[in-house]
Design an enzyme around this catalytic site. Structure first.
Site, mmCIF file in Angstrom:
data_model
loop_
_atom_site.group_PDB
_atom_site.id
_atom_site.type_symbol
_atom_site.label_atom_id
_atom_site.label_comp_id
_atom_site.label_asym_id
_atom_site.label_seq_id
_atom_site.Cartn_x
_atom_site.Cartn_y
_atom_site.Cartn_z
ATOM 1 N N LEU A 153 8.932 11.182 -0.391
ATOM 2 C CA LEU A 153 8.931 12.260 -1.383
ATOM 3 C C LEU A 153 9.762 13.461 -0.966
ATOM 4 O O LEU A 153 9.728 14.487 -1.640
ATOM 5 C CB LEU A 153 7.485 12.718 -1.647
ATOM 6 C CG LEU A 153 6.526 11.630 -2.145
ATOM 7 C CD1 LEU A 153 5.130 12.200 -2.330
ATOM 8 C CD2 LEU A 153 7.023 11.015 -3.436
ATOM 9 N N THR A 182 5.886 6.957 5.321
ATOM 10 C CA THR A 182 4.720 7.832 5.463
ATOM 11 C C THR A 182 3.940 7.919 4.152
ATOM 12 O O THR A 182 4.514 7.929 3.058
ATOM 13 C CB THR A 182 5.146 9.239 5.914
ATOM 14 O OG1 THR A 182 6.060 9.799 4.965
ATOM 15 C CG2 THR A 182 5.823 9.178 7.268
ATOM 16 N N GLY A 210 14.414 11.880 6.326
ATOM 17 C CA GLY A 210 13.785 12.907 5.509
ATOM 18 C C GLY A 210 14.429 14.249 5.764
ATOM 19 O O GLY A 210 15.611 14.332 6.107
ATOM 20 N N ASP A 212 13.921 18.552 7.313
ATOM 21 C CA ASP A 212 13.570 19.249 8.549
ATOM 22 C C ASP A 212 12.069 19.201 8.816
ATOM 23 O O ASP A 212 11.634 19.198 9.969
ATOM 24 C CB ASP A 212 14.046 20.706 8.473
ATOM 25 C CG ASP A 212 15.563 20.808 8.399
ATOM 26 O OD1 ASP A 212 16.235 19.849 8.815
ATOM 27 O OD2 ASP A 212 16.059 21.844 7.922
ATOM 28 N N PHE A 215 11.202 15.917 10.494
ATOM 29 C CA PHE A 215 11.688 15.979 11.875
ATOM 30 C C PHE A 215 10.734 16.801 12.736
ATOM 31 O O PHE A 215 10.443 16.452 13.876
ATOM 32 C CB PHE A 215 13.090 16.578 11.916
ATOM 33 C CG PHE A 215 13.712 16.576 13.288
ATOM 34 C CD1 PHE A 215 14.371 15.458 13.749
ATOM 35 C CD2 PHE A 215 13.633 17.687 14.111
ATOM 36 C CE1 PHE A 215 14.943 15.438 15.020
ATOM 37 C CE2 PHE A 215 14.192 17.689 15.368
ATOM 38 C CZ PHE A 215 14.854 16.556 15.823
ATOM 39 N N GLU A 217 7.569 17.172 12.255
ATOM 40 C CA GLU A 217 6.364 16.367 12.453
ATOM 41 C C GLU A 217 6.567 15.328 13.551
ATOM 42 O O GLU A 217 5.705 15.124 14.415
ATOM 43 C CB GLU A 217 5.994 15.684 11.134
ATOM 44 C CG GLU A 217 4.652 15.002 11.143
ATOM 45 C CD GLU A 217 4.264 14.484 9.770
ATOM 46 O OE1 GLU A 217 3.603 13.434 9.711
ATOM 47 O OE2 GLU A 217 4.625 15.126 8.767
#
Length: 604
Positions: A153, A182, A210, A212, A215, A217
């Site tokens: 998403l 995820t 994905g 920032d 990243f 996470e």
């Protein structure tokens, strides 16, 4: 394959798909070919000789995979018979050279290309494949196994589609990927944090598909229990010594510059510490409030334990394939916001060290008594305007990336300022006069200013010996020594920001701080003091235009290795790599070259 002249050069006659028979030469730097002249090699049309145009060389540095694809069709572009628009087709054994073309200008994406060669003898094709693979694997240590997390998403919701676009590149390169899409916030963090050292060491790196936020996470899941060191000093620790050791700089808008008073500070540069992301890891759980665990990069401290994966770590790398709303980390580290370019950096095994900031939250609100918690940041941590924007945008995720424009407009119109105290560690650069600093900063934004912005093969970031020495010193030095000075600002601020990298993005082409480096061991502290609406608007316009955003009396810019922040506001919100962190007391410090990224820096 025949040796031609020297032992390092080989030549052979092969068929190149859509071209015809070619003489192929293998030299130490690349593969080249040229059509073998035959009477039928061209066609005449309207008295003009026609020959199919093609590239005739590819450097090994631009080859990411070589594959033997067995028996199949090869098309010959010779047109002595049949229709003008189709050549003859022959069946033979084939192999494919997968490569790419680098952009001709700064910031241009890399484009894929492939060349299919064929021969009737399978052994000849196999020999070529073996030689090419041996030649292309000399430049860097290429990954063989990667753990991949895809945010479905992120950005415009194209995370899965982005991965499907680049997945064949990894397949061609024979890179094994374990992919997880995820399902919720914190999913990647939980997966990575729960990996045993043995499980993590089975991968050469972790890749986030994905923005920032993902990243961040991944970064925190990776470092939460694998990087142990004492915390930076808390605001309370500095307050206890402020009367004797700190210089006080009062925020005085009418005078433009803050005044310098008091004696030299006596607190040293703080140490790098452990950190976390989604559910913030408490200090007691992570490292016992600064007491380091016995971990090592080369092996276990206890012979009965498995080898532990700790950071800094020379071999393990983290990658990011952009699919987010701003993708500032990718743009700052590769120069372009392109999934294919980022995937190629990963497959080629590129490596650049990246500074990471540790953010320690001491208090959520002035009256709270929770245990300190920590988080890592790779690009930026900001309070005030930056926190207001990220908080406001949470209610408009359905808008996609445009929510940041909307939330930014709302935050700008509210024009809220906050009473706060910021104390930062003064570096040698602060010893120079304000005038000298102003001149240097202004020159940076002039078109003729060169060798200032961080680029590929940056001499400052490639100073690995100094970086290693820095890490060693951090590991053994006490948290508080008596050889540095702290400066203190008090007043009302529209924003307080700390840029770890330049944070280039489409809205700010030169980034928040144009001269920020990827691995120089510094944070860039940006203090925006309360000012009239029009002046703040002009500051934001300068960011967007690439002009000097610090050329204002209400803006303070300082390079530092650590700072603390205290606010009396009950709902103090920080923006940490695009994620919300509620905190009214924090300490932030930089850990030089803490991780390695699958990147090489923006190319010139």
């Amino acid at each position: 394959m025949e040796r031609n002249g020297s032992a390092s050069t080989s030549t052979s006659s092969l068929f190149l798909d859509r071209v015809g028979e070619v003489a192929v030469t293998l030299d130490p730097d690349g593969l080249s070919w040229k059509p073998i002249d035959r009477e039928s090699s061209g066609s005449s049309c309207l008295c003009m000789n026609y020959r199919l145009k093609t590239e005739n060389r590819i450097e090994f540095s631009n080859v990411y995979a070589v594959e033997l694809i067995d028996w199949g069709l090869i098309e010959d572009a010779n047109r002595n018979s049949g229709s003008f628009f189709s050549g003859n087709k022959f069946e033979m054994y084939r192999f494919v050279v997968h490569g790419f073309h680098r952009g001709k200008t700064h910031g241009s994406p890399w484009t894929l290309c492939e060349y299919t060669f064929g021969h009737k003898d399978m052994l000849i094709c196999q020999s070529w494949v073996e030689h090419l693979i041996a030649s292309t694997n000399n430049d860097a240590v290429r990954p063989k196994s990667l753990l991949v997390f895809v945010h479905p998403l992120c950005g415009k919701g194209n995370g899965v589609k982005t991965w499907e676009t680049v997945a064949p590149i990894f397949s061609h390169a024979k890179v094994q990927t374990e992919v997880t899409v995820t399902q919720r916030a914190g999913h990647a963090f939980d997966c990575i944090a729960s990996l045993s050292h043995r499980e993590l060491s089975s991968f050469d790196g972790i890749v986030a598909v994905g923005g920032d936020g993902l990243f961040n996470e991944v970064l925190n899941g990776l470092l939460s229990s694998r990087h142990d060191a004492p915390f930076p000093p808390s605001p309370q620790e500095l307050d206890n010594k402020s009367d004797k050791n700190c210089q006080h700089l009062n925020n005085d808008i009418s005078r433009g510059r803050a005044s310098l008073n008091g004696a030299n500070g006596m607190l040293s540069a703080p140490l790098c510490g452990s950190d976390d992301l989604e559910p913030l890891l408490s200090a007691v759980e992570s490292n016992g409030l600064g007491v380091s665990k016995c971990t090592t990069n080369n092996g276990p401290c206890n012979a009965d334990e498995d080898v532990k994966v700790s950071f800094p770590n020379d071999w393990f790398r983290v990658g990011l394939i952009p699919a987010g709303s701003t993708d500032a980390i990718v743009i700052s580290t590769t120069g372009t916001r392109d999934p294919v370019t980022s995937a190629l950096h990963i497959i080629l095994g590129k490596k650049v060290s990246l500074d990471i900031a540790q953010v320690v939250r001491w208090k959520t609100s002035p009256s709270s008594t929770e245990v300190p918690s920590v988080r890592y940041a790779a690009s930026f941590a900001g309070y005030g305007f930056y926190g207001d924007v990220i908080k406001e945008s949470e209610g408009y995720r359905w808008m996609g990336p445009k929510r940041y424009d909307f939330a930014g407009t709302v935050a700008f119109l509210k024009h809220r300022s906050y009473e706060a105290k910021v104390t930062f560690l003064k570096t040698e650069e602060q010893e120079t006069s304000n005038i000298a600093n102003d001149i240097q900063t202004s020159q940076l934004y002039q078109k003729n200013s060169k060798n200032v912005v961080c680029r590929a093969n940056c001499s400052i970031c490639n100073d690995f010996k100094d970086a290693a020495q820095h890490s060693a010193d951090v590991a053994v030095s006490p948290i508080h020594s008596q050889d540095s000075r702290w400066l203190e600002y008090k007043g009302r601020f529209l924003s307080v920001g700390a840029a770890i990298i330049s944070c280039r993005n489409e809205r700010a082409p030169k980034g928040l701080v144009a001269e920020a480096h990827l691995a120089d061991g510094f944070l860039h502290l940006i203090l925006i003091k309360d000012c009239p609406h029009p002046l703040y608007l002009w500051h934001l316009i300068n960011l967007k235009r690439g002009s000097n955003p610090f050329d204002f009396t209400f803006v303070e810019h300082h390079k530092t290795t650590a700072f603390t922040f205290v606010s009396s506001h009950n709902e103090s919100v920080w923006n940490v790599d695009g994620e919300i962190l509620q905190a009214c007391q924090v300490s932030v410090q930089v850990c030089r070259g803490l991780i390695n990224l699958f990147a090489s820096g923006p190319e010139v």
